[in-house]
Design an enzyme around this catalytic site. Structure first.
Site, mmCIF file in Angstrom:
data_model
loop_
_atom_site.group_PDB
_atom_site.id
_atom_site.type_symbol
_atom_site.label_atom_id
_atom_site.label_comp_id
_atom_site.label_asym_id
_atom_site.label_seq_id
_atom_site.Cartn_x
_atom_site.Cartn_y
_atom_site.Cartn_z
ATOM 1 N N ARG A 1 -33.519 7.371 8.776
ATOM 2 C CA ARG A 1 -32.277 7.440 9.584
ATOM 3 C C ARG A 1 -31.169 6.531 9.079
ATOM 4 N NH1 ARG A 1 -36.385 7.443 13.285
ATOM 5 N NH2 ARG A 1 -36.796 9.499 14.126
ATOM 6 N N LYS B 1 -18.249 10.544 1.670
ATOM 7 C CA LYS B 1 -18.759 11.920 1.694
ATOM 8 C C LYS B 1 -19.978 11.979 0.789
ATOM 9 C CE LYS B 1 -14.666 14.757 2.536
ATOM 10 N NZ LYS B 1 -13.852 15.848 1.952
ATOM 11 N N GLU C 1 -8.149 14.062 -11.385
ATOM 12 C CA GLU C 1 -8.134 13.490 -10.026
ATOM 13 C C GLU C 1 -7.165 12.302 -9.953
ATOM 14 O OE1 GLU C 1 -9.628 15.149 -7.679
ATOM 15 O OE2 GLU C 1 -11.539 15.964 -8.384
ATOM 16 N N LYS D 1 -6.826 6.237 -2.186
ATOM 17 C CA LYS D 1 -7.945 6.887 -1.488
ATOM 18 C C LYS D 1 -8.411 6.035 -0.306
ATOM 19 C CE LYS D 1 -11.791 9.778 -1.389
ATOM 20 N NZ LYS D 1 -12.775 10.634 -2.025
ATOM 21 N N GLU E 1 -11.564 13.568 7.940
ATOM 22 C CA GLU E 1 -10.743 14.670 7.432
ATOM 23 C C GLU E 1 -10.272 15.616 8.520
ATOM 24 O OE1 GLU E 1 -11.892 16.172 3.527
ATOM 25 O OE2 GLU E 1 -11.027 18.108 4.050
ATOM 26 N N ARG F 1 -6.474 13.182 5.228
ATOM 27 C CA ARG F 1 -7.465 13.197 4.146
ATOM 28 C C ARG F 1 -7.501 14.538 3.422
ATOM 29 N NH1 ARG F 1 -13.613 10.545 3.996
ATOM 30 N NH2 ARG F 1 -14.004 11.129 1.842
ATOM 31 N N ASN G 1 -7.334 17.262 -1.149
ATOM 32 C CA ASN G 1 -7.817 18.545 -1.659
ATOM 33 C C ASN G 1 -6.743 19.308 -2.419
ATOM 34 O OD1 ASN G 1 -10.399 18.197 -0.537
ATOM 35 N ND2 ASN G 1 -9.621 18.846 1.464
ATOM 36 N N HIS H 1 -7.528 21.989 -4.927
ATOM 37 C CA HIS H 1 -8.955 22.273 -4.799
ATOM 38 C C HIS H 1 -9.272 23.643 -4.218
ATOM 39 C CE1 HIS H 1 -9.419 18.138 -5.948
ATOM 40 N NE2 HIS H 1 -10.728 18.187 -5.854
ATOM 41 N N HIS I 1 -11.761 25.274 -6.522
ATOM 42 C CA HIS I 1 -13.118 25.672 -6.123
ATOM 43 C C HIS I 1 -13.344 27.151 -6.397
ATOM 44 C CE1 HIS I 1 -13.522 22.038 -3.198
ATOM 45 N NE2 HIS I 1 -13.999 21.750 -4.387
ATOM 46 N N HIS J 1 -15.475 20.218 -12.916
ATOM 47 C CA HIS J 1 -14.713 20.212 -11.660
ATOM 48 C C HIS J 1 -13.246 19.800 -11.906
ATOM 49 C CE1 HIS J 1 -13.690 19.549 -7.469
ATOM 50 N NE2 HIS J 1 -13.329 18.308 -7.772
HETATM 51 N N1 LIG Z 1 -18.178 12.627 -2.426
HETATM 52 C C1 LIG Z 1 -16.934 12.917 -2.754
HETATM 53 O O1 LIG Z 1 -15.973 12.547 -2.065
HETATM 54 C C2 LIG Z 1 -16.694 13.683 -3.998
HETATM 55 C C3 LIG Z 1 -15.388 13.781 -4.514
HETATM 56 C C4 LIG Z 1 -15.202 14.451 -5.723
HETATM 57 C C5 LIG Z 1 -16.299 14.991 -6.396
HETATM 58 N N2 LIG Z 1 -17.541 14.888 -5.862
HETATM 59 C C6 LIG Z 1 -18.724 15.424 -6.567
HETATM 60 O O2 LIG Z 1 -18.869 14.707 -7.776
HETATM 61 C C7 LIG Z 1 -19.550 15.529 -8.728
HETATM 62 C C8 LIG Z 1 -18.833 15.418 -10.051
HETATM 63 O O3 LIG Z 1 -18.885 14.071 -10.460
HETATM 64 P P1 LIG Z 1 -18.683 13.650 -11.985
HETATM 65 O O4 LIG Z 1 -17.479 14.309 -12.519
HETATM 66 O O5 LIG Z 1 -18.800 12.191 -12.032
HETATM 67 O O6 LIG Z 1 -19.891 14.397 -12.704
HETATM 68 P P2 LIG Z 1 -21.386 13.931 -13.089
HETATM 69 O O7 LIG Z 1 -21.947 13.039 -12.083
HETATM 70 O O8 LIG Z 1 -22.121 15.171 -13.417
HETATM 71 O O9 LIG Z 1 -21.129 13.089 -14.426
HETATM 72 C C9 LIG Z 1 -20.604 13.744 -15.556
HETATM 73 C C10 LIG Z 1 -21.482 13.525 -16.803
HETATM 74 O O10 LIG Z 1 -21.261 12.213 -17.317
HETATM 75 C C11 LIG Z 1 -22.507 11.541 -17.482
HETATM 76 N N3 LIG Z 1 -22.192 10.117 -17.338
HETATM 77 C C12 LIG Z 1 -21.995 9.424 -16.203
HETATM 78 N N4 LIG Z 1 -21.571 8.193 -16.482
HETATM 79 C C13 LIG Z 1 -21.525 8.085 -17.827
HETATM 80 C C14 LIG Z 1 -21.142 7.051 -18.716
HETATM 81 N N5 LIG Z 1 -20.675 5.886 -18.274
HETATM 82 N N6 LIG Z 1 -21.226 7.284 -20.051
HETATM 83 C C15 LIG Z 1 -21.656 8.491 -20.500
HETATM 84 N N7 LIG Z 1 -21.988 9.517 -19.706
HETATM 85 C C16 LIG Z 1 -21.934 9.311 -18.380
HETATM 86 C C17 LIG Z 1 -23.375 12.158 -16.423
HETATM 87 O O11 LIG Z 1 -24.727 11.932 -16.689
HETATM 88 C C18 LIG Z 1 -22.969 13.618 -16.524
HETATM 89 O O12 LIG Z 1 -23.600 14.231 -17.617
HETATM 90 C C19 LIG Z 1 -19.560 16.923 -8.138
HETATM 91 O O13 LIG Z 1 -20.848 17.202 -7.666
HETATM 92 C C20 LIG Z 1 -18.581 16.854 -6.980
HETATM 93 O O14 LIG Z 1 -18.906 17.732 -5.926
HETATM 94 C C21 LIG Z 1 -17.755 14.241 -4.696
HETATM 95 ZN ZN LIG Z 2 -12.124 16.898 -6.765
#
Ligand SMILES: NC(=O)c1ccc[n+]([C@@H]2O[C@H](COP(=O)([O-])OP(=O)(O)OC[C@H]3O[C@@H](n4cnc5c(N)ncnc54)[C@H](O)[C@@H]3O)[C@@H](O)[C@H]2O)c1
Ligand SMILES: [Zn+2]
Length: 360
Positions: free
Chosen positions: A120, A142, A184, A226, A236, A240, A244, A247, A251, A264
């Site tokens: 929990r 999130k 972003e 942010k 949101e 907030r 998006n 997006h 998406h 993304h």
């Molecule tokens: N929670 C939120 O508010 C929120 C906001 C935006 C995106 N997201 C989510 O985030 C995800 C995308 O995140 P991302 O773009 O970080 O992708 P990711 O986590 O897949 O990382 C991208 C790639 O970089 C590699 N990597 C990470 N750090 C590294 C480093 N320092 N050196 C070398 N390689 C490295 C990872 O292993 C991966 O292969 C999606 O699932 C999306 O839905 C969440």
């Molecule tokens: Zn995004």
């Protein structure tokens, strides 16, 4: 090191930004209930940074368990989430064990949801290692996983106790990932801060070269934006949603192309161009503003037009996006460079034109 705070009352927390913070275990140790942590990371990040972090913590007497998952968006699922629970239970982690996410947004979202739900809820710390995670996903609470029928459909709002953004780790990011994070970064400027957009226009090449000072500035400014937006509207229900921007289109592009084809951030870049174009068609901004958005994204080495996707298909996909309300599509549109609003009154004809223009 610079420190900001996300002001959320009793759930407020600091964001530390700086170079080589990973080895400064004191920053993490200050937020632990018990000297026991479980670090969730993946097979790409572990060989790069896990040892540095674990050794620093162990040197301070902290017990460190590591949970190394497969790398990739397709592992942001139930099966992988279960692997985290399995490891926590096998290693007898209780409510006072702190879960640490060491990785990009995928690891942050997965580990955050595990922390929100294991027993929990257990303490949670974000150590984001991608630019996207440092400027966006690690802040705001999130968390979640994907469902076969939709991205991020299962999740929870769950704030970390600390975000540690070590800008030195960005040097090992593949260039495409760095650019995706820049999408972003640019988004934060476009919706909230024209001065920052102008700064980006001066400094985008430095960011692509991983210039430490430039990265620290960009990460800090995005975190400030942010953090302020989240403090104002954690769940949101209002402002907030401006985050998006790009997006709704983005998406739809991601799902039209199949997850994994475009990153993304790349889909968001093309989506922001479409949103800017729609803002112009609505009469809110001028063509020169759209050109400015396109030019900046191009310099950040991001796509500025989607591949050929039929407007009908895009409409279908946009309708399933969870940002629709009461069946009505809502768009985040620019009022000018540096300010945006949510608009529900976009005439279908103008939307059709925008989609057709981008498809042509
Ligand atoms: N929670 C939120 O508010 C929120 C906001 C935006 C995106 N997201 C989510 O985030 C995800 C995308 O995140 P991302 O773009 O970080 O992708 P990711 O986590 O897949 O990382 C991208 C790639 O970089 C590699 N990597 C990470 N750090 C590294 C480093 N320092 N050196 C070398 N390689 C490295 C990872 O292993 C991966 O292969 C999606 O699932 C999306 O839905 C969440
Ligand atoms: Zn995004």
């Amino acid at each position: 090191m610079q420190t900001l705070r996300v002001e959320l009352g009793e759930r407020a927390y600091p964001i530390h930004i700086g170079e080589r913070l990973l080895a400064d275990a004191g920053l993490v140790a200050a937020h632990l209930d018990l000297p026991k942590v479980a670090v969730v990371t993946n097979t790409t990040v572990a060989p790069l940074y896990l040892q540095q972090l674990s050794e620093a913590l162990r040197a301070r007497g902290v017990e460190v368990i590591s949970i190394v998952l497969e790398d990739g968006e397709r592992y942001k699922d139930w099966a992988t989430l279960n692997r985290i629970y399995d490891a926590l239970l096998e290693r007898r982690c209780d409510r006072r064990t702190t879960l640490i996410a060491l990785g990009g947004g995928v690891i942050g979202d997965l580990a955050g949801f595990a922390a929100a739900t294991y027993m929990r809820g257990i303490p949670f710390i974000q150590i984001p290692t991608t630019l996207l995670a440092q400027v966006d996903s690690s802040i705001g609470g999130k968390t979640g996983i994907n469902h076969p029928l939709g991205k991020n459909m299962i999740g929870a709002f769950y704030q970390p106790r600390l975000v540690l953004a070590d800008t030195a780790v960005l040097a090992s990011l593949p260039p495409r990932e760095l650019s995706a994070g820049l999408a972003e970064v640019i988004k934060h400027g476009l919706i909230r801060d024209e001065g920052f957009v102008a700064w980006l226009e001066q400094n985008v090449e430095k960011l692509l070269d991983c210039d430490a000072e430039a990265l620290a500035h960009a990460v800090r400014r995005c975190c400030e934006i942010k953090a302020a937006v989240v403090a104002e509207d954690e769940r949101e229900t209002g402002v907030r949603a401006l985050l998006n921007f790009g997006h709704t289109f983005g998406h739809a592009l991601e799902s039209a192309l199949g997850y994994g084809k475009w990153l993304h951030g790349e889909a968001v870049a093309a989506g922001m161009v479409m949103a800017a174009d729609l803002s112009r068609r609505m009469g809110y901004i001028a063509q020169a503003d759209v050109d400015r958005v396109v030019a900046l994204l191009k310099r950040a080495r991001l796509p500025v037009a989607p591949p050929d996707i039929a407007p009908g298909r895009m409409l279908e996909l946009m309708a399933v996006d969870k940002k629709t309300e009461g069946g009505k599509l809502r768009f985040v549109l620019l009022d000018r460079i540096g300010a945006a609003s949510i608009r529900a009154e976009v005439p279908a004809g103008l939307l059709q034109q925008a989609l057709a223009a981008s498809a042509g």
